[in-house]
Each structure stands twice: as structure tokens, then as C-alpha cells.
Design an enzyme around this catalytic site. Structure first.
Site, PDB file in Angstrom:
ATOM      1  N   ASP A 191       0.771  -1.240   0.000  1.00 25.88           N
ATOM      2  CA  ASP A 191       0.000   0.000   0.000  1.00 25.88           C
ATOM      3  C   ASP A 191       0.807   1.297   0.000  1.00 25.88           C
ATOM      4  O   ASP A 191       0.592   2.169  -0.817  1.00 25.88           O
ATOM      5  CB  ASP A 191      -0.915   0.023   1.231  1.00 25.88           C
ATOM      6  CG  ASP A 191      -1.814  -1.206   1.315  1.00 25.88           C
ATOM      7  OD1 ASP A 191      -1.771  -2.050   0.406  1.00 25.88           O
ATOM      8  OD2 ASP A 191      -2.557  -1.306   2.306  1.00 25.88           O
ATOM      9  N   GLU A 426       2.351  -9.870  11.423  1.00 24.06           N
ATOM     10  CA  GLU A 426       2.069  -9.391  10.069  1.00 24.06           C
ATOM     11  C   GLU A 426       3.369  -8.967   9.369  1.00 24.06           C
ATOM     12  O   GLU A 426       3.609  -9.302   8.215  1.00 24.06           O
ATOM     13  CB  GLU A 426       1.101  -8.216  10.182  1.00 24.06           C
ATOM     14  CG  GLU A 426       0.594  -7.666   8.863  1.00 24.06           C
ATOM     15  CD  GLU A 426      -0.333  -6.470   9.099  1.00 24.06           C
ATOM     16  OE1 GLU A 426      -0.536  -6.075  10.267  1.00 24.06           O
ATOM     17  OE2 GLU A 426      -0.856  -5.925   8.107  1.00 24.06           O
TER      18      GLU A 426
HETATM   19  C1  2M8 Z   1      -3.148  -4.400   3.660  1.00 20.50           C
HETATM   20  O1  2M8 Z   1      -4.023  -3.634   2.881  1.00 20.50           O
HETATM   21  C2  2M8 Z   1      -5.315  -3.217   3.378  1.00 20.50           C
HETATM   22  C3  2M8 Z   1      -6.037  -2.563   2.213  1.00 20.50           C
HETATM   23  O2  2M8 Z   1      -6.247  -3.513   1.210  1.00 20.50           O
HETATM   24  C4  2M8 Z   1      -5.235  -2.266   4.558  1.00 20.50           C
HETATM   25  O3  2M8 Z   1      -4.144  -1.733   4.836  1.00 20.50           O
HETATM   26  O4  2M8 Z   1      -6.265  -2.094   5.202  1.00 20.50           O
HETATM   27  C5  2M8 Z   1      -1.991  -4.819   2.745  1.00 20.50           C
HETATM   28  O5  2M8 Z   1      -0.933  -5.334   3.500  1.00 20.50           O
HETATM   29  C6  2M8 Z   1      -2.466  -5.847   1.722  1.00 20.50           C
HETATM   30  O6  2M8 Z   1      -1.398  -6.344   0.977  1.00 20.50           O
HETATM   31  C7  2M8 Z   1      -3.202  -6.991   2.399  1.00 20.50           C
HETATM   32  O7  2M8 Z   1      -3.763  -7.816   1.403  1.00 20.50           O
HETATM   33  C8  2M8 Z   1      -4.294  -6.510   3.346  1.00 20.50           C
HETATM   34  C9  2M8 Z   1      -4.893  -7.632   4.185  1.00 20.50           C
HETATM   35  O8  2M8 Z   1      -3.878  -8.404   4.781  1.00 20.50           O
HETATM   36  O9  2M8 Z   1      -3.782  -5.525   4.248  1.00 20.50           O
END
Ligand code: 2M8
Length: 455
Positions: A191, A426
Site C-alpha cells: 500500500d 504481520e
Molecule cells: C493491507 O491492505 C489493506 C487494504 O487492502 C489495509 O491496509 O487495510 C496490505 O498489507 C495488503 O497487501 C493486504 O492484502 C491486506 C490484508 O492483509 O492488508
């Protein structure tokens, strides 16, 4: 390893004999219990707190891990995701769980308002995509646990995976050069990577707009480890821009302020064609067209995203038609392409082994997501430096494909050491290995299982 202990403690993991085997077994149990705890009736949530719905590329990584312990669930994971595929072939990056209260995640289904778009599925989803790592994942699941059921699953998924590719190589080829463009940094999965700083700077936004919203992420994670409010203001502006056009992709160049060709997304696109060729062979379809498309994607990636001066791949900002100079882990991911020419493989290995990324047969620190030597390297902030298991795993798979077992072993050890020290976090501090973000994160657990199995 506790927070503050260097992650280069793989020696302890390598310890021979019963003690070593017991440590690996304990890691495996931790990974399985993490995945079990995050299972939600027909899919796995990335994290119960931060990400309580289903995410697209998370599910692909999760399926790869589940194949080692619960293959039925691996197929269920992918089936559930693809049941939310749009009529145009796009696989939404979030499939919302209708049972959760409004506000369980921001931006939620009401913000996306995808139901008003043509071809959206019955259930609530977002309107953007994530890297198409699903065909390679489906192939790995089958290869790990081949059975009549896995062949049936491949047969079921194949037309959907093909439609996903068609969407990305058709409607999303905004640059006209054979690659897919992303319309939002969230589509890259990384992101707030420094790769997006330059193109994002051109997106008009005022961080004050965030006063109108309630960010969910900063209630569950340290704000200093997450994207900033200005980042979020731009994320919101980009969703609004795409949503205003009802998530249509025609004439995007004239009306959307963020259009970038990402090396990871496009490497995944090529890897998916290689996987589809193998899947086609198993189910009695024709692998030929997939091989042709795979070769064309690799060539387009080289033509459009390779910089011979830096010896790595960079995103192309379609608004300026320039490569983004930042050296990020995104640039290394084309290693997953089996047909990447030697010249690029050699250069990427040199880039990965340089002090910028520190890949080695014995690593003293884990692989970061951004050039460690860059002045704006941030060891705590999300995709701006920290170590993540999915990018490490992709590079590891690439090293195996290109026959570098020595480097692959070093990277694998360093990934195992991260989880041994901090748990299924994470992401991890790229110097100390301290756990960051969600403490029970699904793809960390899943990819750990995969790495453990190939030791
Ligand atoms: C993160 O992205 C989401 C938005 O899609 C967020 O920050 O809320 C990123 O690390 C993405 O790569 C990942 O798929 C998602 C869920 O783990 O979180």
C-alpha cells in the site's frame, strides 16, 4: 527471538537432532493454530482485528499453506473468493462478510458501493483488485496434495482464472504495451511502498478529509507503523474517482489520477500464465495459448519496466510515462518468472545481494521491503522497510526456480527465524526482527508452513 534480538539466529533453528526437530514442529503447530483461529466458515480472515473480511491475494497465500495441512479448506478458500468474481473477470480485493457490524473495517462496503456497478456480484465487495497470484497458488495446492478432488477443483477454477487474466490484460492494459495498470496502490498489495510516492504526489487530496472518517486500522495498530492520514486521504480520493465512474475501465487515462504498471502485479500475471499452462495440461485443455501469453508478458515487463542502469525493475507511472526511481522489493519479484532471461536474473541477484537488500546464504538480517540504504527507509512503517513473509516467500520461490538453492536456503532460514522469534506477526522490524502489526496474521502462518515443508 524476542523484540530487540537480531533475527540472524537461524543457527538455533538449524540445530541438528531432536531439539531442532522439536523447534520446527512447534513452529508448525503455531502456524496451524493461527490459521485455524482465523478460519471463518468459508474463508480465512487475514487478521481477526485489523482485516476481518476476506482479502484476495491473502487467500491465495493462505491456500498455499493450507494445502499442507487442510487441502479441502485450501480449495474452499479459493472457491469462496472466486464466487465473488465480477462479470468482467475482476477478482475483488475484499469480499465483505455481511455478518460483521458496519465499521468493522474502513473503508467498508457502504463506502465502496460496488453493488451499483455493472457486473458486480450479489454479495458486497470492493471494486479494485490485487496481484493475480491465484493461478500459481492453485497449482501449488494441487501439486502439494494431488487427488481427484484437486483435479476437480482445478477444472472448476480454470475458467475463472482465465477470466481474471483476460480482465487484467484487456481492460487494464491502459498503457497499451501488454501490461496491466493498477488504479490504486492497494492493488499492488504494498500500500504505502515508496514506489508509490511520486505517482501519489500527483493525486489531489487534503488530509483534513480524514476527519470525516474513522480509520479502523489505527485503533488496532500503532499509527506510526501504518500509512499516514495524508496517504489515507489519497486512498479515499482514488476510490472516489474510480467509484464515480462505477468502476468502469474505459477512458481511464483521461479521468483517473493514478495509473501505474507495477512489477509485482505484472510478474504475477506472467507467472499465472505459466501456472495456467500446467493446469490446462492436467485438465485436458490447451496449454499453448498460455505459454504464448507468458512469453509476451515477460517480454513486455522487460521492455517497459526494466532499467538497465539500475539493474532492477521499476514501476512505470503512466501519467508521466517515466519509471519510478525508488528501489523496492517489487523490483525483485520478476524472479518468479521461469523464462526471465539470464541477464535480468543475474542483475536481480546482484541487486538482492547488495547492501540494499542483503540476501545471502547466511543472512544477518531479514529481507526488507525497501532499499535499506535509502534516506527515507523506515524500519517500522508498514511497506516502507519492514520485512514481510509474502515478499520474502516470492523471492524465495524465484531463487528455487532459478536454481540458487544456497541463497534460497539463506532466505528460508531467515524467514523461519523471524517467526521463531516473534510469532506469526504481520510484518517484522528489518533489523531486530521484532514483530509488528497484527500478532496472528494468516499469510505469515501459511507461507511459513510452505517454507517448512521444503526444508
Ligand atoms: C493491507 O491492505 C489493506 C487494504 O487492502 C489495509 O491496509 O487495510 C496490505 O498489507 C495488503 O497487501 C493486504 O492484502 C491486506 C490484508 O492483509 O492488508
Amino acid at each position: 527471538m524476542s523484540a530487540g534480538t537480531p533475527s540472524g539466529a537461524p543457527g538455533r533453528l538449524r540445530a541438528a537432532g531432536r531439539a531442532g526437530a522439536e523447534r520446527l514442529a512447534a513452529l508448525r503447530r503455531l502456524a496451524v493454530s493461527t490459521l485455524d483461529a482465523n478460519w471463518e466458515h468459508d474463508h480465512t480472515v487475514p487478521s481477526r482485528t485489523l482485516y476481518p473480511h476476506q482479502w484476495s491475494w491473502d487467500s491465495a497465500f493462505i491456500a498455499v499453506g493450507l494445502a499442507h495441512v487442510r487441502p479441502d479448506r485450501a480449495w474452499r478458500e479459493l472457491d469462496t473468493l472466486f464466487a465473488a468474481q465480477w462479470a468482467d473477470g475482476r477478482v475483488p480485493h475484499i469480499v465483505f462478510n455481511p455478518a460483521l457490524r458496519a465499521g468493522a473495517y474502513f473503508p467498508g462496503p457502504e463506502f465502496w458501493d460496488a453493488a451499483r456497478a455493472d457486473g458486480a456480484p450479489a454479495g458486497a465487495t470492493s471494486g479494485i483488485v490485487q496481484p493475480p497470484v491465484h493461478a500459481p497458488a492453485a497449482w501449488l495446492v494441487h501439486r502439494r496434495a494431488p487427488s481427484a478432488a484437486s483435479v476437480a477443483a482445478l477444472r472448476r477454477l480454470y475458467p475463472r482464472l482465465v477470466a481474471q487474466q483476460r480482465y487484467l490484460t484487456g481492460r487494464r492494459d491502459v498503457g497499451g504495451g501488454g501490461l496491466a495498470a493498477i488504479v490504486h496502490p492497494w492493488e499492488s498489495g504494498l500500500d504505502n511502498s515508496p514506489a508509490w510516492d511520486a505517482p501519489m504526489a500527483a493525486v489531489p487530496a487534503d488530509e483534513a478529509v480524514m476527519r470525516a472518517y474513522r480509520r479502523h486500522d489505527t485503533a488496532h495498530a500503532d499509527a506510526a507503523h501504518r500509512p499516514t492520514d495524508l496517504d489515507y486521504a489519497r486512498y479515499v480520493a482514488l476510490v472516489e474517482s474510480y467509484r464515480t465512474g462505477r468502476y468502469r475501465d474505459d477512458a481511464l487515462a483521461g479521468r483517473h489520477p493514478f495509473l501505474v504498471e507495477c512489477p509485482l502485479v505484472n510478474a504475477a500475471l506472467g507467472a499465472a500464465e505459466h501456472a495456467l499452462a500446467r493446469i490446462a495440461t492436467v485438465i485436458g485443455a490447451d496449454p499453448g495459448p498460455h505459454r504464448g501469453r507468458a512469453a509476451r508478458t515477460t517480454q513486455a515487463l522487460i521492455d517497459r519496466l526494466w532499467d538497465p542502469a539500475t539493474g532492477t525493475f521499476h514501476p512505470r507511472d503512466l501519467r508521466t510515462d517515466r519509471l519510478v526511481p525508488a528501489r523496492t522489493v517489487l523490483g525483485l519479484i520478476p524472479l518468479i518468472l521461469p523464462d526471465l532471461p539470464d541477464r535480468q536474473v543475474r542483475a536481480l541477484l546482484a541487486e538482492a545481494r547488495s547492501p540494499r537488500f542483503g540476501l545471502a546464504a547466511r543472512m544477518d538480517r531479514p529481507l526488507p521491503t525497501y532499499d535499506r540504504t535509502a534516506p527515507d527507509f523506515e524500519p517500522l512503517r508498514y511497506w516502507r522497510g519492514p520485512s514481510w513473509l509474502n515478499t520474502g516467500w516470492l523471492v524465495w520461490r524465484g531463487l528455487l526456480i532459478h536454481d540458487r538453492p544456497d541463497l534460497a536456503a539463506g532466505l528460508r532460514e531467515s524467514m523461519l527465524a523471524l517467526v521463531a522469534g516473534a510469532g506469526c506477526h504481520e510484518y517484522f522490524h528489518p533489523d531486530t526482527g521484532a514483530g509488528l502489526g497484527s500478532p496472528a496474521f494468516s499469510w505469515t502462518a501459511a507461507l511459513l508452513l510452505d517454507a517448512l515443508a521444503e526444508g
